[in-house]
Design an enzyme around this catalytic site. Structure first.
Site, short mmCIF file in Angstrom:
data_model
loop_
_atom_site.label_atom_id
_atom_site.label_comp_id
_atom_site.label_asym_id
_atom_site.label_seq_id
_atom_site.Cartn_x
_atom_site.Cartn_y
_atom_site.Cartn_z
N THR A 1 -8.96 2.88 2.39
CA THR A 1 -9.03 1.78 1.42
C THR A 1 -8.88 0.44 2.14
O THR A 1 -8.06 0.32 3.06
CB THR A 1 -8.00 1.94 0.28
N SER A 2 -9.67 -0.54 1.69
CA SER A 2 -9.61 -1.87 2.32
C SER A 2 -8.35 -2.62 1.90
O SER A 2 -7.99 -3.61 2.51
CB SER A 2 -10.84 -2.69 1.94
N HIS B 1 -8.58 4.32 -11.35
CA HIS B 1 -9.74 3.54 -11.82
C HIS B 1 -10.69 4.36 -12.68
O HIS B 1 -11.85 3.99 -12.84
CB HIS B 1 -10.47 2.93 -10.62
N ASN C 1 -7.79 4.82 8.81
CA ASN C 1 -8.95 3.98 8.50
C ASN C 1 -9.60 3.60 9.82
O ASN C 1 -8.88 3.21 10.75
CB ASN C 1 -8.48 2.71 7.75
N ARG D 1 -25.32 6.13 -9.54
CA ARG D 1 -24.15 6.58 -8.78
C ARG D 1 -23.67 7.96 -9.25
O ARG D 1 -23.21 8.77 -8.45
CB ARG D 1 -23.02 5.54 -8.91
N ALA E 1 -11.43 9.60 8.05
CA ALA E 1 -10.51 10.53 7.39
C ALA E 1 -10.94 11.99 7.56
O ALA E 1 -10.10 12.87 7.72
CB ALA E 1 -10.41 10.18 5.90
N ASP F 1 -15.04 9.42 -8.29
CA ASP F 1 -16.07 10.43 -8.05
C ASP F 1 -15.64 11.87 -8.32
O ASP F 1 -16.48 12.79 -8.31
CB ASP F 1 -16.63 10.30 -6.62
C1 BJW Z 1 -13.09 4.76 5.93
C2 BJW Z 1 -14.16 5.57 6.29
C3 BJW Z 1 -13.84 6.89 6.67
C4 BJW Z 1 -14.97 3.66 5.76
N1 BJW Z 1 -12.55 7.30 6.65
N2 BJW Z 1 -11.83 5.19 5.94
C5 BJW Z 1 -3.38 -10.14 -7.79
C6 BJW Z 1 -3.93 -11.09 -6.95
C7 BJW Z 1 -5.27 -11.41 -7.03
C8 BJW Z 1 -6.11 -10.81 -7.95
C9 BJW Z 1 -5.58 -9.86 -8.77
C10 BJW Z 1 -4.23 -9.55 -8.71
N3 BJW Z 1 -3.97 -8.60 -9.62
C11 BJW Z 1 -5.13 -8.30 -10.25
C12 BJW Z 1 -6.12 -9.06 -9.76
C13 BJW Z 1 -7.54 -9.05 -10.18
C14 BJW Z 1 -8.32 -7.89 -9.65
C15 BJW Z 1 -8.34 -7.88 -8.14
O1 BJW Z 1 -7.68 -7.12 -7.47
N4 BJW Z 1 -9.17 -8.72 -7.55
C16 BJW Z 1 -9.32 -8.75 -6.09
C17 BJW Z 1 -10.78 -8.63 -5.73
C18 BJW Z 1 -8.66 -9.98 -5.57
N5 BJW Z 1 -7.82 -6.61 -10.16
C19 BJW Z 1 -8.13 -6.21 -11.37
O2 BJW Z 1 -8.84 -6.88 -12.11
C20 BJW Z 1 -7.58 -4.89 -11.84
N6 BJW Z 1 -7.00 -5.04 -13.12
C21 BJW Z 1 -5.81 -5.61 -13.31
O3 BJW Z 1 -5.06 -5.87 -12.38
O4 BJW Z 1 -5.52 -5.86 -14.62
C22 BJW Z 1 -4.48 -6.80 -14.91
C23 BJW Z 1 -4.88 -8.19 -14.42
C24 BJW Z 1 -6.19 -8.63 -14.58
C25 BJW Z 1 -6.57 -9.90 -14.13
C26 BJW Z 1 -5.64 -10.71 -13.46
C27 BJW Z 1 -4.34 -10.24 -13.28
C28 BJW Z 1 -3.96 -8.98 -13.76
C29 BJW Z 1 -8.69 -3.86 -11.99
C30 BJW Z 1 -9.29 -3.47 -10.69
C31 BJW Z 1 -10.45 -2.51 -10.95
C32 BJW Z 1 -11.21 -2.16 -9.68
N7 BJW Z 1 -12.39 -1.48 -10.04
C33 BJW Z 1 -13.29 -1.00 -9.03
C34 BJW Z 1 -14.54 -0.42 -9.70
C35 BJW Z 1 -14.22 0.93 -10.35
C36 BJW Z 1 -15.40 1.50 -11.05
C37 BJW Z 1 -16.52 1.80 -10.09
O5 BJW Z 1 -16.36 2.67 -9.20
O6 BJW Z 1 -17.56 1.17 -10.22
O7 BJW Z 1 -12.64 -0.01 -8.21
S1 BJW Z 1 -13.75 -2.25 -7.82
C38 BJW Z 1 -13.78 -1.17 -6.43
O8 BJW Z 1 -12.75 -1.56 -5.49
C39 BJW Z 1 -13.37 0.21 -6.98
C40 BJW Z 1 -12.46 0.70 -5.89
O9 BJW Z 1 -11.63 1.73 -6.39
C41 BJW Z 1 -11.72 -0.55 -5.47
C42 BJW Z 1 -11.08 -0.47 -4.13
O10 BJW Z 1 -12.03 -0.34 -3.13
P1 BJW Z 1 -11.73 0.62 -1.89
O11 BJW Z 1 -11.60 2.00 -2.35
O12 BJW Z 1 -10.63 0.07 -1.08
O13 BJW Z 1 -13.15 0.53 -1.11
P2 BJW Z 1 -13.66 -0.53 -0.04
O14 BJW Z 1 -15.13 -0.36 0.03
O15 BJW Z 1 -13.14 -1.89 -0.29
O16 BJW Z 1 -13.00 -0.06 1.34
C43 BJW Z 1 -13.36 1.16 1.96
C44 BJW Z 1 -12.47 1.34 3.17
O17 BJW Z 1 -12.77 2.62 3.72
C45 BJW Z 1 -12.70 0.31 4.28
O18 BJW Z 1 -11.44 -0.20 4.71
C46 BJW Z 1 -13.37 1.11 5.39
O19 BJW Z 1 -12.99 0.67 6.70
C47 BJW Z 1 -12.81 2.48 5.14
N8 BJW Z 1 -13.63 3.60 5.62
N9 BJW Z 1 -15.31 4.91 6.20
C48 BJW Z 1 -11.60 6.46 6.30
N10 BJW Z 1 -14.83 7.79 7.05
#
Ligand code: BJW
Length: 253
Positions: free
Chosen positions: A195-196, A126, A220, A73, A238, A111
């Site tokens: 963001t999703s 992140h 989005n 990546r 976007a 990125d």
């Molecule tokens: C377009 C497009 C175009 C396409 N123009 N749009 C509360 C409830 C339930 C669970 C939790 C909670 N609080 C915490 C949690 C646990 C967990 C969590 O959220 N889990 C869920 C899956 C339910 N969160 C965590 O663990 C976080 N830590 C934390 O909260 O610590 C305290 C804690 C821990 C445990 C329990 C409770 C508290 C840490 C989260 C870390 C996320 N890390 C990642 C990886 C980063 C490193 C890497 O890059 O490898 O971050 S995961 C991944 O998802 C990455 C992203 O930043 C993140 C978000 O994704 P994003 O950006 O939204 O991407 P997509 O692919 O999902 O969506 C893309 C969107 O773009 C889509 O909607 C398309 O339609 C759109 N799109 N083309 C505009 N041209």
């Protein structure tokens, strides 16, 4: 008559805003060729989901696999260029700061493309894929001796090196999270872009902004859980929507 698709009221709200906050996700980098997380992955990595690779447990289980996923990546990101969406946000920041407005860009992306587009005030929730840290002691490591070991060893403690990104189950950088939450509570207009909204705590920021009275705009191509609650929704990429928004804002202003 407008020659852009934005309601006059939104343009007025943006022009009058004292503080604008933006949250971006992987979608803003999609048009730069960086795959989003929840789209099907391609090639070598098609067998794995991010949830299986972006965790400390996955790294403990198979550090080589996770390191190589990030190395792949990192290369992809190095070849990518900021797209018109990133560039429009950098222009918006310059526009607002020149008018003594506050502009806070919060990104979930690792990125670095916002910074390469010229954005100045970027909060990275992140982390950043181009930084490396020690898995054991979490200190940032700038360089290490050439080695065939994968992952390389930390030059200070001998533990594994890992990317300086936030994995599932790990805490976000505290200062970044405080700054992002404060911006969401204080801003007049909040834009949620590409963001999703599935990953917490970032996903809560637009709702925090709504609760504090901000106008919330979603950009989005797909619906998300925010769509029904956002004040304005623009269903499009976007890289197409943001440059037109920038033009509409600066027209005759
Ligand atoms: C377009 C497009 C175009 C396409 N123009 N749009 C509360 C409830 C339930 C669970 C939790 C909670 N609080 C915490 C949690 C646990 C967990 C969590 O959220 N889990 C869920 C899956 C339910 N969160 C965590 O663990 C976080 N830590 C934390 O909260 O610590 C305290 C804690 C821990 C445990 C329990 C409770 C508290 C840490 C989260 C870390 C996320 N890390 C990642 C990886 C980063 C490193 C890497 O890059 O490898 O971050 S995961 C991944 O998802 C990455 C992203 O930043 C993140 C978000 O994704 P994003 O950006 O939204 O991407 P997509 O692919 O999902 O969506 C893309 C969107 O773009 C889509 O909607 C398309 O339609 C759109 N799109 N083309 C505009 N041209």
């Amino acid at each position: 008559m407008n020659d852009h698709p934005f309601p006059t009221q939104l343009i007025q709200e943006l022009r009058q805003a004292g503080h604008i906050a933006i949250l971006t996700g992987a979608g803003i980098s999609a048009e730069s060729g960086v795959p989003t997380f929840r789209d099907a992955q391609t090639g070598l990595w098609a067998r794995y989901s991010p949830e299986e690779l972006a965790t400390p447990q996955a790294f403990r289980r198979n550090p080589r696999l996770v390191w190589e996923w990030y190395a792949w990546r990192r290369e992809l990101v190095a070849k990518a260029e900021p797209n018109p969406g990133h560039l429009a946000l950098a222009q918006l920041e310059a526009y607002f700061t020149a008018r003594n407005g506050r502009f806070t860009l919060i990104t979930q992306n690792v990125d670095g493309l916002h910074q390469r587009a010229g954005s100045q005030n970027v909060i990275e929730l992140h982390g950043n894929i181009n930084r490396t840290k020690c898995f054991e002691e979490e200190v940032i490591v700038e360089a290490w001796p050439p080695t065939d070991d994968v992952p390389p060893a930390c030059p200070y403690c001998g533990g594994y090196l890992r990317p300086d990104v936030v994995w599932f189950g790990e805490n976000l950088p505290a200062a970044a999270l405080v700054a992002a939450s404060t911006a969401a509570q204080m801003c007049d207009v909040f834009l949620s872009i590409g963001t999703s909204g599935l990953v917490q705590p970032a996903a809560s920021l637009p709702y925090l902004a709504l609760r504090h009275g901000a106008v919330v705009v979603e950009i989005n191509p797909d619906e998300t859980s925010l769509t029904a609650q956002a004040t304005y929704v623009f269903n499009g990429p976007a890289g197409q929507v943001l440059p037109v928004l920038w033009q509409a804002l600066t027209l005759n202003s």
